[in-house]
Scaffold this motif. Sequence first.
Motif, PDB file in Angstrom:
ATOM      1  N   SER A  25     -32.169 -47.790  16.047  1.00  0.00           N
ATOM      2  CA  SER A  25     -32.231 -46.306  16.005  1.00  0.00           C
ATOM      3  C   SER A  25     -30.883 -45.706  16.395  1.00  0.00           C
ATOM      4  O   SER A  25     -30.468 -44.689  15.825  1.00  0.00           O
ATOM      5  CB  SER A  25     -33.363 -45.797  16.891  1.00  0.00           C
TER       6      SER A  25
ATOM      7  N   GLU B 214     -28.714 -45.744  13.436  1.00  0.00           N
ATOM      8  CA  GLU B 214     -29.093 -44.667  12.518  1.00  0.00           C
ATOM      9  C   GLU B 214     -28.548 -43.320  13.021  1.00  0.00           C
ATOM     10  O   GLU B 214     -28.053 -42.507  12.256  1.00  0.00           O
ATOM     11  CB  GLU B 214     -30.621 -44.615  12.399  1.00  0.00           C
ATOM     12  N   MET B 215     -28.580 -43.126  14.363  1.00  0.00           N
ATOM     13  CA  MET B 215     -28.015 -41.897  14.942  1.00  0.00           C
ATOM     14  C   MET B 215     -26.518 -41.801  14.613  1.00  0.00           C
ATOM     15  O   MET B 215     -26.002 -40.714  14.298  1.00  0.00           O
ATOM     16  CB  MET B 215     -28.191 -41.908  16.466  1.00  0.00           C
TER      17      MET B 215
ATOM     18  N   LEU C 160     -32.955 -33.856  14.302  1.00  0.00           N
ATOM     19  CA  LEU C 160     -32.920 -34.819  13.181  1.00  0.00           C
ATOM     20  C   LEU C 160     -34.124 -35.774  13.223  1.00  0.00           C
ATOM     21  O   LEU C 160     -34.230 -36.673  12.388  1.00  0.00           O
ATOM     22  CB  LEU C 160     -31.623 -35.630  13.233  1.00  0.00           C
TER      23      LEU C 160
ATOM     24  N   LYS D 250     -26.056 -40.845  10.955  1.00  0.00           N
ATOM     25  CA  LYS D 250     -26.467 -39.468  10.617  1.00  0.00           C
ATOM     26  C   LYS D 250     -25.695 -38.385  11.368  1.00  0.00           C
ATOM     27  O   LYS D 250     -25.536 -37.267  10.883  1.00  0.00           O
ATOM     28  CB  LYS D 250     -27.961 -39.294  10.902  1.00  0.00           C
ATOM     29  N   LEU D 251     -25.259 -38.734  12.621  1.00  0.00           N
ATOM     30  CA  LEU D 251     -24.698 -37.621  13.418  1.00  0.00           C
ATOM     31  C   LEU D 251     -23.457 -37.992  14.232  1.00  0.00           C
ATOM     32  O   LEU D 251     -22.462 -37.286  14.210  1.00  0.00           O
ATOM     33  CB  LEU D 251     -25.761 -37.108  14.400  1.00  0.00           C
ATOM     34  N   LEU D 252     -23.528 -39.104  14.960  1.00  0.00           N
ATOM     35  CA  LEU D 252     -22.524 -39.360  15.994  1.00  0.00           C
ATOM     36  C   LEU D 252     -21.150 -39.737  15.426  1.00  0.00           C
ATOM     37  O   LEU D 252     -20.120 -39.518  16.075  1.00  0.00           O
ATOM     38  CB  LEU D 252     -23.023 -40.469  16.932  1.00  0.00           C
TER      39      LEU D 252
ATOM     40  N   LYS E 251     -14.343 -41.334  20.921  1.00  0.00           N
ATOM     41  CA  LYS E 251     -15.449 -40.837  21.756  1.00  0.00           C
ATOM     42  C   LYS E 251     -16.251 -42.016  22.300  1.00  0.00           C
ATOM     43  O   LYS E 251     -16.389 -43.025  21.631  1.00  0.00           O
ATOM     44  CB  LYS E 251     -16.408 -39.992  20.910  1.00  0.00           C
TER      45      LYS E 251
ATOM     46  N   ARG F  57     -24.534 -38.462  27.392  1.00  0.00           N
ATOM     47  CA  ARG F  57     -23.285 -38.101  28.069  1.00  0.00           C
ATOM     48  C   ARG F  57     -22.150 -38.495  27.136  1.00  0.00           C
ATOM     49  O   ARG F  57     -22.138 -39.606  26.608  1.00  0.00           O
ATOM     50  CB  ARG F  57     -23.118 -38.864  29.397  1.00  0.00           C
ATOM     51  N   GLN F  58     -21.223 -37.588  26.912  1.00  0.00           N
ATOM     52  CA  GLN F  58     -20.117 -37.903  25.997  1.00  0.00           C
ATOM     53  C   GLN F  58     -18.798 -37.868  26.758  1.00  0.00           C
ATOM     54  O   GLN F  58     -18.575 -36.993  27.596  1.00  0.00           O
ATOM     55  CB  GLN F  58     -20.090 -36.877  24.854  1.00  0.00           C
ATOM     56  N   GLY F  59     -17.937 -38.854  26.461  1.00  0.00           N
ATOM     57  CA  GLY F  59     -16.629 -38.890  27.118  1.00  0.00           C
ATOM     58  C   GLY F  59     -15.565 -39.326  26.135  1.00  0.00           C
ATOM     59  O   GLY F  59     -15.784 -39.331  24.917  1.00  0.00           O
ATOM     60  N   LYS F  60     -14.421 -39.683  26.668  1.00  0.00           N
ATOM     61  CA  LYS F  60     -13.291 -40.074  25.815  1.00  0.00           C
ATOM     62  C   LYS F  60     -12.991 -41.563  26.022  1.00  0.00           C
ATOM     63  O   LYS F  60     -13.138 -42.091  27.129  1.00  0.00           O
ATOM     64  CB  LYS F  60     -12.024 -39.309  26.210  1.00  0.00           C
ATOM     65  N   VAL F  61     -12.549 -42.202  24.943  1.00  0.00           N
ATOM     66  CA  VAL F  61     -11.991 -43.552  25.080  1.00  0.00           C
ATOM     67  C   VAL F  61     -10.581 -43.491  24.492  1.00  0.00           C
ATOM     68  O   VAL F  61     -10.387 -42.915  23.410  1.00  0.00           O
ATOM     69  CB  VAL F  61     -12.887 -44.611  24.393  1.00  0.00           C
TER      70      VAL F  61
ATOM     71  N   ILE G  67     -20.115 -42.371  23.849  1.00  0.00           N
ATOM     72  CA  ILE G  67     -21.357 -41.602  24.025  1.00  0.00           C
ATOM     73  C   ILE G  67     -22.386 -42.511  24.685  1.00  0.00           C
ATOM     74  O   ILE G  67     -22.662 -43.611  24.182  1.00  0.00           O
ATOM     75  CB  ILE G  67     -21.897 -41.102  22.668  1.00  0.00           C
TER      76      ILE G  67
ATOM     77  N   HIS H 214     -19.220 -46.445  20.913  1.00  0.00           N
ATOM     78  CA  HIS H 214     -17.787 -46.132  20.807  1.00  0.00           C
ATOM     79  C   HIS H 214     -17.518 -45.681  19.376  1.00  0.00           C
ATOM     80  O   HIS H 214     -17.910 -46.365  18.429  1.00  0.00           O
ATOM     81  CB  HIS H 214     -16.942 -47.383  21.080  1.00  0.00           C
TER      82      HIS H 214
ATOM     83  N   PHE I  76     -35.020 -37.798  15.901  1.00  0.00           N
ATOM     84  CA  PHE I  76     -34.921 -38.952  16.800  1.00  0.00           C
ATOM     85  C   PHE I  76     -35.644 -38.623  18.106  1.00  0.00           C
ATOM     86  O   PHE I  76     -35.229 -37.718  18.832  1.00  0.00           O
ATOM     87  CB  PHE I  76     -33.459 -39.297  17.087  1.00  0.00           C
TER      88      PHE I  76
ATOM     89  N   LEU J 191     -29.905 -34.469  17.912  1.00  0.00           N
ATOM     90  CA  LEU J 191     -30.647 -35.704  17.601  1.00  0.00           C
ATOM     91  C   LEU J 191     -32.142 -35.403  17.503  1.00  0.00           C
ATOM     92  O   LEU J 191     -32.834 -35.891  16.612  1.00  0.00           O
ATOM     93  CB  LEU J 191     -30.371 -36.766  18.668  1.00  0.00           C
TER      94      LEU J 191
END
Lengths: 79, 79
Positions: B57, B60-61, A28, B64-66, B40, A37-41, B42, B6, A30, A25
């Motif tokens: 923002s 936008e993330m 890019l 572009k990425l997530l 995921k 923090r990334q997790g699972k749903v 985040i 999400h 930002f 990020l």
Amino acid sequence: MKARVHVMLKTGVLDPQGEAVRHALGTLGFEGVQGVRQGKVIELDLAETDPAAAEASVKEMCEKLLANTVIESYSVELV
Amino acid sequence: MKARVHVMLKTGVLDPQGEAVRHALGTLGFEGVQGVRQGKVIELDLAETDPAAAEASVKEMCEKLLANTVIESYSVELV
């Protein structure tokens, strides 16, 4: 009945994936992203109609498969 | 400010990971699991304090990425 499970790394456990996202990020453009923090749903469609039984079995699924309870915490939500 | 994103596969897109989880749950003896979708979640710690600017923002993330917006949909929640 539908259940939604959130599985996140416990606080204090290093999150390399989150760090990688934070770094990307920044690349890019930002600014001001102090932590990621990334997790699972996981969304489950259950034949069970009794909320209490559904929640109990989903918690058991988390303990046995969906979450690594050594480093992850989970929350169960009936939707 | 904290934001939670999400990211889920769009309906109709095959979810091999969800299928694998469903199969594994069946093997572990959990009956009545009709469908599993995995995505995921985040969590972002943002320096931004204005909710509207933060939401814009983060969206936008996502673009572009997530999220891969061809096959994934996302939702943004300020926490």
